[in-house]
Motif scaffolding. Structure first.
Motif, mmCIF file in Angstrom:
data_model
loop_
_atom_site.group_PDB
_atom_site.id
_atom_site.type_symbol
_atom_site.label_atom_id
_atom_site.label_comp_id
_atom_site.label_asym_id
_atom_site.label_seq_id
_atom_site.Cartn_x
_atom_site.Cartn_y
_atom_site.Cartn_z
ATOM 1 N N ASP A 1 0.844 -1.195 0.000
ATOM 2 C CA ASP A 1 0.000 0.000 0.000
ATOM 3 C C ASP A 1 0.882 1.250 0.000
ATOM 4 O O ASP A 1 1.623 1.490 0.959
ATOM 5 N N PRO A 2 0.833 2.081 -1.043
ATOM 6 C CA PRO A 2 1.748 3.225 -1.161
ATOM 7 C C PRO A 2 1.477 4.368 -0.194
ATOM 8 O O PRO A 2 2.299 5.279 -0.083
ATOM 9 N N VAL A 3 0.334 4.353 0.498
ATOM 10 C CA VAL A 3 0.066 5.417 1.465
ATOM 11 C C VAL A 3 0.472 4.992 2.874
ATOM 12 O O VAL A 3 0.201 5.708 3.840
ATOM 13 N N THR A 4 1.123 3.849 3.001
ATOM 14 C CA THR A 4 1.664 3.410 4.281
ATOM 15 C C THR A 4 3.184 3.353 4.179
ATOM 16 O O THR A 4 3.739 3.110 3.099
ATOM 17 N N TYR A 5 3.842 3.575 5.294
ATOM 18 C CA TYR A 5 5.310 3.592 5.297
ATOM 19 C C TYR A 5 5.878 2.253 4.841
ATOM 20 O O TYR A 5 6.718 2.192 3.943
ATOM 21 N N ARG A 6 5.400 1.196 5.462
ATOM 22 C CA ARG A 6 5.924 -0.124 5.122
ATOM 23 C C ARG A 6 5.555 -0.519 3.698
ATOM 24 O O ARG A 6 6.381 -1.075 2.965
ATOM 25 N N GLY A 7 4.334 -0.229 3.285
ATOM 26 C CA GLY A 7 3.898 -0.591 1.941
ATOM 27 C C GLY A 7 4.686 0.128 0.865
ATOM 28 O O GLY A 7 5.078 -0.464 -0.144
ATOM 29 N N ALA A 8 4.916 1.433 1.069
ATOM 30 C CA ALA A 8 5.670 2.213 0.086
ATOM 31 C C ALA A 8 7.114 1.735 0.003
ATOM 32 O O ALA A 8 7.694 1.639 -1.084
ATOM 33 N N LEU A 9 7.693 1.422 1.158
ATOM 34 C CA LEU A 9 9.069 0.933 1.173
ATOM 35 C C LEU A 9 9.161 -0.419 0.473
ATOM 36 O O LEU A 9 10.056 -0.646 -0.353
ATOM 37 N N ASN A 10 8.221 -1.312 0.777
ATOM 38 C CA ASN A 10 8.201 -2.624 0.121
ATOM 39 C C ASN A 10 8.033 -2.488 -1.386
ATOM 40 O O ASN A 10 8.730 -3.136 -2.174
ATOM 41 N N SER A 11 7.087 -1.643 -1.777
ATOM 42 C CA SER A 11 6.788 -1.469 -3.198
ATOM 43 C C SER A 11 7.982 -0.902 -3.950
ATOM 44 O O SER A 11 8.343 -1.381 -5.036
ATOM 45 N N GLY A 12 8.610 0.130 -3.367
ATOM 46 C CA GLY A 12 9.746 0.759 -4.033
ATOM 47 C C GLY A 12 10.940 -0.166 -4.157
ATOM 48 O O GLY A 12 11.568 -0.256 -5.222
ATOM 49 N N ILE A 13 11.261 -0.862 -3.083
ATOM 50 C CA ILE A 13 12.409 -1.777 -3.115
ATOM 51 C C ILE A 13 12.163 -2.919 -4.092
ATOM 52 O O ILE A 13 13.060 -3.316 -4.849
ATOM 53 N N LYS A 14 10.956 -3.445 -4.098
ATOM 54 C CA LYS A 14 10.615 -4.537 -5.018
ATOM 55 C C LYS A 14 10.776 -4.089 -6.469
ATOM 56 O O LYS A 14 11.327 -4.820 -7.306
ATOM 57 N N ALA A 15 10.316 -2.874 -6.768
ATOM 58 C CA ALA A 15 10.428 -2.353 -8.134
ATOM 59 C C ALA A 15 11.893 -2.161 -8.530
ATOM 60 O O ALA A 15 12.289 -2.461 -9.667
ATOM 61 N N LEU A 16 12.709 -1.672 -7.599
ATOM 62 C CA LEU A 16 14.136 -1.488 -7.878
ATOM 63 C C LEU A 16 14.823 -2.827 -8.114
ATOM 64 O O LEU A 16 15.652 -2.963 -9.023
ATOM 65 N N GLN A 17 14.485 -3.815 -7.303
ATOM 66 C CA GLN A 17 15.103 -5.134 -7.451
ATOM 67 C C GLN A 17 14.740 -5.784 -8.778
ATOM 68 O O GLN A 17 15.569 -6.453 -9.394
ATOM 69 N N GLU A 18 13.512 -5.583 -9.213
ATOM 70 C CA GLU A 18 13.081 -6.183 -10.477
ATOM 71 C C GLU A 18 13.710 -5.480 -11.678
ATOM 72 O O GLU A 18 14.062 -6.122 -12.668
#
Length: 266
Positions: A206-223
């Motif tokens: 979830d991009p409006v949550t701290y953990r969700g945004a961090l997870n989403s961003g890191i996952k996108a960078l890794q891919e």
């Protein structure tokens, strides 16, 4: 005076007892130093991939890049570090700032792409012109990097007096990601101060949550860039105003979404 009534004196202790006692103290100190030095060396190892000797702390979590992530990528002899963050990076962008100090210590080229006042999480689920700072949140910055579309960042930059939004957007747009070896994510407590939600148990991205945004961003960078190592630095200390208007440590004030340590420990 009888022997039974004689007062005790340290002079009565045989010399060899003193030597044994001193020897025990020396051994304890030597053993403690040995354990500390060995622990501080922090050797990390993966079964089927790379190994490394790293300086680690108790709370550090180290995941080394596996060989399949690095396959096909040509590394040069220069270490290049891209920093993503906010005021933690932009407050001091000189030689005494954290980014340049790290670069100096490691002999690396550093690219400081911090955006003042930005957060990890978005304020709004969908981008709104009413809050253009969302264009520079971590998750949206990563989305621009991955898609190659920096138009929103460039368009919103003119809404701010600080030229850093314009110059940093341009610099990030022109980074050669093939030369980047490490991405460092370093944000201060803006998410806490701006009352971002810590997590959504029903959506870990979830991009409006701290953990969700961090997870989403890191996952996108890794891919997108599997060959780049990613480092997340701990947030900086933060003070906040309590209900009485007193300045206290952030881990004592809850603005409604948790205290400082709760938000960032999720």
């Amino acid at each position: 005076m009888s022997r039974d009534n004689k007062k005790f004196s340290f002079e009565d202790i045989p010399g060899w007892v003193h030597l044994v006692f001193i020897g025990i103290i020396v051994l304890v100190i030597a053993f403690s130093i040995f354990k500390l030095v060995r622990w501080n060396m922090g050797t990390a190892e993966l079964d089927t991939s790379d190994t490394g000797s790293l300086e680690v702390e108790v709370l550090d979590q180290v995941f080394l890049l596996t060989d399949d992530k690095k396959a096909g990528h040509e590394y040069d002899d220069e270490e290049t570090i891209l920093f993503l963050g906010n005021d933690a990076l932009t407050y001091d962008a000189s030689e005494t700032g954290v980014a340049n100090q790290i670069g100096s210590k490691l002999g690396a080229t550093v690219i400081n792409c911090g955006f003042p006042g930005s957060t990890v999480a978005n304020k709004n689920t969908e981008f709104s012109d009413d809050y253009k700072l969302d264009a520079y949140s971590f998750v949206n910055v990563v989305n621009s990097m991955v898609s190659g579309d920096f138009s929103r960042m460039e368009e919103c930059a003119s809404s701010f007096d600080d030229y850093a939004y314009t110059s940093t957007s341009w610099e990030l747009k022109n980074v050669d990601m093939n030369k980047v070896d490490t991405i460092v994510i370093y944000y201060n407590a803006q998410d806490y101060l701006n009352m971002r939600v810590g997590m959504n148990p029903d959506n870990e991205y979830d991009p409006v949550t701290y953990r969700g945004a961090l997870n989403s961003g890191i996952k996108a960078l890794q891919e997108k860039y599997p060959y780049i190592r990613i480092v997340c630095l701990s947030f900086t200390m933060c003070y906040a105003y309590d209900s009485n208007g007193q300045i206290v440590s952030g881990d004592r004030v809850d603005f409604g979404n948790g205290k400082l340590t709760h938000i960032f420990s999720l």
